[in-house]
Write a protein that holds these residues in place. Structure first.
Motif, PDB file in Angstrom:
ATOM      1  N   GLY A   1      24.453 109.231  62.137  1.00 48.66           N
ATOM      2  CA  GLY A   1      23.103 109.218  62.675  1.00 48.66           C
ATOM      3  C   GLY A   1      22.342 107.965  62.289  1.00 48.66           C
ATOM      4  N   ASN A   2      23.065 106.873  61.989  1.00 48.80           N
ATOM      5  CA  ASN A   2      22.486 105.594  61.562  1.00 48.80           C
ATOM      6  C   ASN A   2      21.755 105.686  60.234  1.00 48.80           C
ATOM      7  OD1 ASN A   2      23.391 103.821  63.553  1.00 48.80           O
ATOM      8  ND2 ASN A   2      21.766 104.422  64.965  1.00 48.80           N
ATOM      9  N   ALA A   3      21.972 106.747  59.498  1.00 49.37           N
ATOM     10  CA  ALA A   3      21.376 106.882  58.164  1.00 49.37           C
ATOM     11  C   ALA A   3      22.396 107.553  57.260  1.00 49.37           C
ATOM     12  CB  ALA A   3      20.072 107.670  58.238  1.00 49.37           C
ATOM     13  N   ALA A   4      22.309 108.869  57.118  1.00 47.40           N
ATOM     14  CA  ALA A   4      23.267 109.630  56.308  1.00 47.40           C
ATOM     15  C   ALA A   4      23.257 111.068  56.796  1.00 47.40           C
ATOM     16  CB  ALA A   4      22.895 109.561  54.828  1.00 47.40           C
ATOM     17  N   GLY A   5      24.423 111.689  56.837  1.00 48.85           N
ATOM     18  CA  GLY A   5      24.528 113.066  57.311  1.00 48.85           C
ATOM     19  C   GLY A   5      25.447 113.877  56.428  1.00 48.85           C
ATOM     20  N   HIS A   6      25.333 115.187  56.538  1.00 46.28           N
ATOM     21  CA  HIS A   6      26.166 116.094  55.754  1.00 46.28           C
ATOM     22  C   HIS A   6      27.486 116.339  56.473  1.00 46.28           C
ATOM     23  CE1 HIS A   6      22.922 118.125  53.038  1.00 46.28           C
ATOM     24  NE2 HIS A   6      22.885 116.807  52.991  1.00 46.28           N
ATOM     25  N   ALA A   7      28.577 116.014  55.794  1.00 51.31           N
ATOM     26  CA  ALA A   7      29.895 116.192  56.383  1.00 51.31           C
ATOM     27  C   ALA A   7      30.207 117.674  56.579  1.00 51.31           C
ATOM     28  CB  ALA A   7      30.955 115.556  55.489  1.00 51.31           C
ATOM     29  N   HIS A   8      30.735 118.009  57.749  1.00 53.74           N
ATOM     30  CA  HIS A   8      31.265 119.338  58.059  1.00 53.74           C
ATOM     31  C   HIS A   8      30.177 120.423  58.095  1.00 53.74           C
ATOM     32  CE1 HIS A   8      34.980 117.209  57.313  1.00 53.74           C
ATOM     33  NE2 HIS A   8      34.577 116.946  56.092  1.00 53.74           N
ATOM     34  N   ARG A   9      28.926 120.021  58.262  1.00 55.74           N
ATOM     35  CA  ARG A   9      27.842 120.999  58.330  1.00 55.74           C
ATOM     36  C   ARG A   9      28.083 121.980  59.484  1.00 55.74           C
ATOM     37  NH1 ARG A   9      21.985 120.296  57.170  1.00 55.74           N
ATOM     38  NH2 ARG A   9      22.270 118.022  57.307  1.00 55.74           N
ATOM     39  N   GLY A  10      27.888 123.267  59.212  1.00 55.14           N
ATOM     40  CA  GLY A  10      28.030 124.302  60.221  1.00 55.14           C
ATOM     41  C   GLY A  10      29.418 124.899  60.311  1.00 55.14           C
ATOM     42  N   LEU A  11      30.408 124.292  59.641  1.00 60.35           N
ATOM     43  CA  LEU A  11      31.759 124.847  59.649  1.00 60.35           C
ATOM     44  C   LEU A  11      31.764 126.180  58.911  1.00 60.35           C
ATOM     45  CD1 LEU A  11      34.839 124.213  60.248  1.00 60.35           C
ATOM     46  CD2 LEU A  11      34.926 123.379  57.886  1.00 60.35           C
TER      47      LEU A  11
ATOM     48  N   ARG B   1      17.646  99.072  53.124  1.00 60.79           N
ATOM     49  CA  ARG B   1      18.205  98.855  51.784  1.00 60.79           C
ATOM     50  C   ARG B   1      19.722  98.937  51.792  1.00 60.79           C
ATOM     51  NH1 ARG B   1      15.550 102.417  47.185  1.00 60.79           N
ATOM     52  NH2 ARG B   1      13.856 100.959  47.668  1.00 60.79           N
ATOM     53  N   TRP B   2      20.277  99.876  52.562  1.00 57.61           N
ATOM     54  CA  TRP B   2      21.726 100.111  52.514  1.00 57.61           C
ATOM     55  C   TRP B   2      22.439  99.754  53.809  1.00 57.61           C
ATOM     56  CZ3 TRP B   2      23.376 100.322  47.852  1.00 57.61           C
ATOM     57  CH2 TRP B   2      22.571 100.843  46.852  1.00 57.61           C
ATOM     58  N   ASP B   3      21.710  99.119  54.745  1.00 56.61           N
ATOM     59  CA  ASP B   3      22.337  98.629  55.982  1.00 56.61           C
ATOM     60  C   ASP B   3      23.153  99.736  56.650  1.00 56.61           C
ATOM     61  OD1 ASP B   3      22.960  96.756  57.941  1.00 56.61           O
ATOM     62  OD2 ASP B   3      24.731  96.025  56.893  1.00 56.61           O
ATOM     63  N   SER B   4      22.525 100.886  56.804  1.00 61.88           N
ATOM     64  CA  SER B   4      23.255 102.067  57.268  1.00 61.88           C
ATOM     65  C   SER B   4      23.432 102.126  58.779  1.00 61.88           C
ATOM     66  CB  SER B   4      22.529 103.337  56.801  1.00 61.88           C
ATOM     67  OG  SER B   4      21.270 103.465  57.441  1.00 61.88           O
ATOM     68  N   ILE B   5      22.695 101.321  59.530  1.00 62.50           N
ATOM     69  CA  ILE B   5      22.797 101.387  60.991  1.00 62.50           C
ATOM     70  C   ILE B   5      24.155 100.831  61.427  1.00 62.50           C
ATOM     71  CG2 ILE B   5      21.833 100.582  63.178  1.00 62.50           C
ATOM     72  CD1 ILE B   5      19.105 100.516  61.858  1.00 62.50           C
ATOM     73  N   GLY B   6      24.937 101.666  62.048  1.00 61.22           N
ATOM     74  CA  GLY B   6      26.257 101.256  62.517  1.00 61.22           C
ATOM     75  C   GLY B   6      27.315 101.181  61.437  1.00 61.22           C
ATOM     76  N   GLN B   7      26.993 101.539  60.208  1.00 59.42           N
ATOM     77  CA  GLN B   7      27.967 101.471  59.122  1.00 59.42           C
ATOM     78  C   GLN B   7      29.028 102.564  59.264  1.00 59.42           C
ATOM     79  OE1 GLN B   7      28.023 102.027  54.266  1.00 59.42           O
ATOM     80  NE2 GLN B   7      26.207 101.117  55.193  1.00 59.42           N
ATOM     81  N   VAL B   8      30.266 102.228  58.951  1.00 55.72           N
ATOM     82  CA  VAL B   8      31.350 103.207  58.931  1.00 55.72           C
ATOM     83  C   VAL B   8      31.625 103.569  57.484  1.00 55.72           C
ATOM     84  CG1 VAL B   8      33.747 103.710  59.508  1.00 55.72           C
ATOM     85  CG2 VAL B   8      32.362 102.303  61.049  1.00 55.72           C
ATOM     86  N   ASP B   9      31.376 104.811  57.132  1.00 56.87           N
ATOM     87  CA  ASP B   9      31.556 105.287  55.765  1.00 56.87           C
ATOM     88  C   ASP B   9      33.034 105.211  55.375  1.00 56.87           C
ATOM     89  OD1 ASP B   9      29.904 107.280  53.686  1.00 56.87           O
ATOM     90  OD2 ASP B   9      32.058 107.653  53.727  1.00 56.87           O
ATOM     91  N   ALA B  10      33.275 104.962  54.074  1.00 61.53           N
ATOM     92  CA  ALA B  10      34.659 104.876  53.587  1.00 61.53           C
ATOM     93  C   ALA B  10      35.407 106.189  53.744  1.00 61.53           C
ATOM     94  CB  ALA B  10      34.670 104.448  52.118  1.00 61.53           C
ATOM     95  N   TRP B  11      34.689 107.321  53.813  1.00 59.90           N
ATOM     96  CA  TRP B  11      35.342 108.623  53.988  1.00 59.90           C
ATOM     97  C   TRP B  11      35.178 109.138  55.407  1.00 59.90           C
ATOM     98  CZ3 TRP B  11      33.533 106.922  49.375  1.00 59.90           C
ATOM     99  CH2 TRP B  11      34.410 107.012  48.316  1.00 59.90           C
ATOM    100  N   HIS B  12      34.826 108.251  56.329  1.00 62.88           N
ATOM    101  CA  HIS B  12      34.783 108.573  57.753  1.00 62.88           C
ATOM    102  C   HIS B  12      35.837 107.695  58.416  1.00 62.88           C
ATOM    103  CE1 HIS B  12      32.305 109.817  61.419  1.00 62.88           C
ATOM    104  NE2 HIS B  12      32.487 110.928  60.735  1.00 62.88           N
TER     105      HIS B  12
END
Length: 601
Positions: free
Chosen positions: A464-474, A575-586
């Protein structure tokens, strides 16, 4: 022009022709819409419509693999053949391997877009060698297990000046561009290292791949939980050969055991590991869950004296690290305001339902007004384990928790929301098992909604161009995406609703940012500051709690909070350049807009 430049141009032409034919046959309306926009001079709209039409075509997984192969051939096209990394494929045959499997595996090795220098085969006594033909080289001798066969293959590869060896099991196969992917990764980095790729599963009748496992970057904690490398890897010949010479394989040693030694074992050579975000192996359906007992025994041998190792869910391995003696004290900071029914449930779970023997609670009251709440806090403060602090100021999550953290006595600090419900007494013990390991920063738990679906299983940066919870709703009992919500692993961040960290580390990074991230993203910011120190954050499902999320305060998206939320969002993104970033665990091919892992459309 190199041969690979010619291959690249040819592949691009074939892909363009294929796309054009599929669009005409299957998406004529969308193709016409893109053409009309182009005729009207709306080039950007035309291009976007064309790309959307292509993305909607069938066989999306195969198309993504072909697109990745084009990128790899783009890297290889500028390299002369003699400068390319040399690769061999090694197949070890064992009794019980079916001839049709062997033929399929060998055919996949022969049909590579970048040919292997050699296809080396070793065989155990009684293994089927009838399917072999003149296109492969059978190494002389009989080898009782895969590791002894691998050693012989490495010796042969070393004699040929080969840099990388790709181990192949008879039940698996190599997609057509697997070797090109490894070669392109090595060419781009310039340094041969232990490489691993993604993998998919055979379709019906052994056909095209399906259900791809798009893997995270290298994570030693995850590798103890799952063998996510062994089916799809390329080994640096010289380094692995030297290690086998230094420590010869023991009887029936598996590839997974040697890979653990090469990467995780403190006594091993600590090889550099690189992820190739390409599908480089095809396996039988469900292979990622198999051989659990073998892997459990391997991890138990590696961690003997340091941990208890059990069988986990979905074929995983559960590691319970030993705790030090004496146990470190944990101070649990609970920020609260009114809502006595939530606070009572949380405190009862802590004081009566938590089995960790050495903890205290710092209860920070943020200007409660409800008489019942005030009376309850006074009563619970009579317990010697509870320290009651008053913080009578406007709500600022970071400031409240920082204030509580300045008054803690423990070596470890646990931030815990007042709307957390304790459902298993060992939750804090499980988190401490991870937190006391060398180099660990923050540890987070698996949090469930009251309906027992997952609310938190780690935080993904860039979602979401910021940070999200992995596997939410599973649903709690569903495997989800290759059981990633059910295995202990690394994470970029974990939620502050239940976060454990050494007090010294919390202080070292300045705690939570109470100036610019008063309410939103302060926990993620804290975790990223810990990573910047070189620490690893860990998610553990062994600690599972219920989170009655946002019941004690309004939602960030409520109109009265929107301005503040958007301001803090902008601070975090910058601060963390999160827009378009690919997380190491994604993964680059997973949809960053979805908290449940799905591939991009």
């Amino acid at each position: 022009m190199t041969r690979h430049s010619q291959n690249l141009q040819s592949a691009r032409r074939i892909a363009a022709i294929r796309d054009a034919l599929l669009l005409v046959l299957l998406r004529p309306g969308r193709l016409a819409g893109a053409g009309w926009a182009r005729l009207c001079g709306k080039r950007v709209r035309a291009r976007n419509r064309l790309h959307a039409a292509i993305a909607s075509l069938p066989f999306a997984h195969q198309r993504r693999m072909q697109a990745a192969a084009l990128d790899d051939f783009g890297v290889l096209s500028g390299v002369e053949d003699e400068a390319l990394p040399g690769l061999v494929v090694h197949l070890h045959l064992q009794p019980g391997d079916r001839p049709e499997q062997v033929r399929r595996a060998l055919a996949s090795a022969r049909r590579q877009s970048l040919a292997a220098r050699r296809i080396l085969v070793t065989a155990a006594e009684g293994a089927p060698t009838d399917p072999l033909d003149g296109a492969v080289e059978l190494v002389a001798g009989r080898f009782p297990d895969r590791l002894s066969g691998l050693g012989a293959a490495l010796d042969a590869a070393h004699g040929l000046g080969i840099e990388l060896l790709v181990p192949l099991a008879a039940c698996d196969a190599l997609p057509g561009d697997a070797l090109a992917a490894y070669a392109a990764a090595t060419t781009a980095s310039g340094v041969p290292c232990l490489l691993y790729g993604d993998q998919d599963e055979f379709g019906p009748g052994g056909g095209h791949g399906r259900d791809p496992w798009l893997k995270p970057q290298w994570d030693p904690r995850l590798f103890l939980s799952q063998d996510y490398i062994g089916h799809a890897c390329a080994l640096p010949v010289d380094a692995v050969r030297a290690d086998l010479a230094a420590v010869p394989p023991c009887a029936r040693e598996t590839l997974y055991e040697r890979l653990l030694r090469l990467t995780v074992d403190p006594a091993g050579p600590a090889l550099a590991v690189g992820h190739v975000p390409r599908v480089t192996a095809r396996t039988p359906v469900g292979a990622w869950q198999r051989d659990q007992e073998s892997r459990r025994a391997v991890v138990a041998r590696l961690l003997a004296g340091r941990a208890t190792v059990r069988a986990g869910q979905y074929g995983a391995v559960a590691v319970e690290w030993n705790l030090p003696s004496p146990l470190p004290r944990v101070s649990i900071v609970v920020a609260t305001r009114d809502r006595v029914e939530l606070l009572r449930k949380c405190m009862e779970g802590l004081l009566e339902g938590t089995d960790y023997p050495d903890f205290d609670i710092v209860l920070v009251d943020n200007d409660s007004r409800d008489p019942e709440t005030l009376a309850y806090m006074d009563s619970v403060a009579a317990d010697p384990r509870v320290q009651l602090l008053r913080w009578p100021h406007p709500f600022n999550y970071s400031a409240i928790n920082n204030y509580g953290a300045r008054h803690v006595a423990g070596e470890y600090l646990c931030l815990l929301n007042n709307d957390i419900e304790i459902i298993h007494p060992d939750w804090l013990t499980a988190m401490m098992r991870e937190a006391v390991q060398p180099g660990v920063g923050a540890v987070g738990a698996r949090l469930l909604y009251p309906d027992r679906s997952i609310q938190h299983a780690g935080v993904v940066i860039g979602m979401g161009n910021a940070a999200g919870h992995a596997h939410r709703g599973l649903a709690e009992g569903e495997a989800g995406y290759f059981a990633q919500a059910h295995v202990a692993r690394g994470a970029s961040a974990v939620t502050g609703a239940c976060l454990l960290v050494a007090k010294s580390y919390f202080y070292a990074v300045g705690g939570l940012d109470e100036q610019r991230l008063a309410v939103a993203y302060n926990d993620v910011d804290l975790c990223l500051k810990l990573r910047a120190l070189g620490l690893s954050n860990i998610y553990t499902p062994a600690a599972t709690l219920i989170h009655h999320e946002s019941k004690s305060r309004g939602l960030d998206f409520a109109p009265e909070h929107m301005e503040r939320y958007l301001r803090e969002l902008a601070v975090f993104q910058q601060r963390w350049d999160s827009i378009g970033q690919v997380d190491a665990w994604h993964h680059p091919s997973l949809d960053p807009a979805s908290e449940v892992y799905v591939t991009r459309s």
